[in-house]
Design an enzyme around this catalytic site. Structure first.
Site, PDB file in Angstrom:
ATOM      1  N   HIS A  99       2.761  -6.928  -5.119  1.00  0.00           N
ATOM      2  CA  HIS A  99       2.925  -5.496  -5.316  1.00  0.00           C
ATOM      3  C   HIS A  99       2.281  -5.026  -6.619  1.00  0.00           C
ATOM      4  CE1 HIS A  99       4.919  -1.756  -4.238  1.00  0.00           C
ATOM      5  NE2 HIS A  99       5.472  -1.670  -5.437  1.00  0.00           N
ATOM      6  N   SER A 125       3.194   2.675  -5.073  1.00  0.00           N
ATOM      7  CA  SER A 125       4.602   2.340  -4.909  1.00  0.00           C
ATOM      8  C   SER A 125       5.438   3.598  -4.673  1.00  0.00           C
ATOM      9  CB  SER A 125       5.089   1.546  -6.126  1.00  0.00           C
ATOM     10  OG  SER A 125       6.339   0.935  -5.861  1.00  0.00           O
ATOM     11  N   ASP A 140       3.339  -8.773  -0.649  1.00  0.00           N
ATOM     12  CA  ASP A 140       4.276  -7.696  -0.951  1.00  0.00           C
ATOM     13  C   ASP A 140       5.399  -7.678   0.089  1.00  0.00           C
ATOM     14  OD1 ASP A 140       5.540  -5.348  -1.727  1.00  0.00           O
ATOM     15  OD2 ASP A 140       3.685  -4.194  -1.882  1.00  0.00           O
TER      16      ASP A 140
END
Length: 310
Positions: free
Chosen positions: A283, A165, A251
């Site tokens: 995610h 991320s 995601d």
């Protein structure tokens, strides 16, 4: 709560943090339970914490697998955690467990970076702290650094950068910075980007929290956030020869990650890049549910990527 009170909410950015009028910061997405460094009885992986900079409070958590041959040099993994630049840390149970497992399976030494987080420390502090930590790691190249694990067992010619991320965003930027500025004695063999956060110029892309924690820049054009923007000129500077990218099918960042993948291939960088999509997952699912089958497959793919370089 009375907003006129001195402790009323001044800024509110769910699900990440809110800032009160008295200056207190509350992280809404609470950091997972923090755990101390340990000798893991199941894997034999040892960990310890060390301060990189007393001035900045910059620290790292080091991990080493069970050493069978004292003369053996192991690949070095520098891991940078995610959390929207403002939550989580190497000391949370999620990241401690993930890196411990990766160190065990890949047989690597790992340095997990605790950069200073927004909003107390707005961007670009996280980038600068991460670079300072990488330079600190590089200070061990000649075997005379402050950490014996790195001096004795790290193979700096087999260094990998990995993150998820926002951490994957930082990893990309660190690999670019290494290509531009150099990193004496360290060869970055590859980088692993798990569900990387990148911005976009598309009208539907909006991130009020990012605009707040990265003041003074146009984040939609800034190459640190949107490396594909402006033609992706910095992509060719990546100081590594191999890149492994993971994307999750559900995601919201999925299309941006594919744009990055395509731009990297066309940038003139010249390395090998692979993208792996996990269908039906969201995610950072591999951190939230690390024992599921798809997370275990993803772990094996990271291990194979690291161990392919000898």
């Amino acid at each position: 709560m009375d907003s006129s009170d001195s402790t009323g909410i001044l800024h509110d950015f769910p699900p990440f943090f809110r800032i009160y009028k008295n200056g207190r910061v509350e992280r809404i997405t609470a950091d997972a339970e923090t755990v101390p460094p340990s000798d893991d009885p199941h894997t034999g992986v040892q960990s310890k914490d060390t301060v990189v900079s007393q001035k900045n409070g910059l620290s790292v958590r080091l991990f080493i697998p069970r050493i069978k041959d004292p003369s053996q040099k192991l690949p070095l993994l520098i891991y940078i955690h995610g959390g929207a630049f403002c939550v989580e840390s190497p000391f949370s149970s999620i990241y401690h467990s993930y890196v411990t497992n990766l160190v065990h399976q890949a047989n690597v030494i790992a340095v997990s970076v605790q950069y200073r987080r927004a909003p107390e420390h707005p961007l670009p502090v996280a980038y600068d702290d991460s670079w300072a930590a990488i330079q600190w790691v590089a200070s061990h190249v000649n075997g005379n650094g402050v950490e014996s694990w790195l001096n004795k067992h790290a193979d700096f010619k087999r260094t990998f950068l990995a993150g998820d991320s926002a951490g994957a965003n930082i990893v990309h930027n660190m690999t670019v910075r290494a290509g531009v500025n150099g990193l004496t004695g360290v060869k970055i063999s590859g980088m692993v980007l798990a569900h990387p956060f990148f911005g976009d110029k598309e009208p539907e892309f909006s991130s009020p929290v990012l605009e707040f924690i990265f003041p003074g820049v146009n984040i939609y054009d800034d190459p640190r956030i949107n490396p594909v923007g402006a033609g992706g000129a910095e992509l060719a500077s990546l100081q590594c020869s191999r890149v492994l990218i993971f994307v999750a099918g559900k995601d919201v960042l999925r299309e941006r990650v594919y744009k990055y993948y395509e731009a990297l291939k066309q940038s003139g960088w010249g390395g090998a890049v692979e993208i792996v999509e996990t269908e039906g997952e969201d995610h950072v699912f591999h951190l939230l549910n690390p024992s599921c089958d798809k997370a275990e497959v993803m772990m094996k793919q990271v291990v194979s990527f690291i161990n392919a370089v000898h």
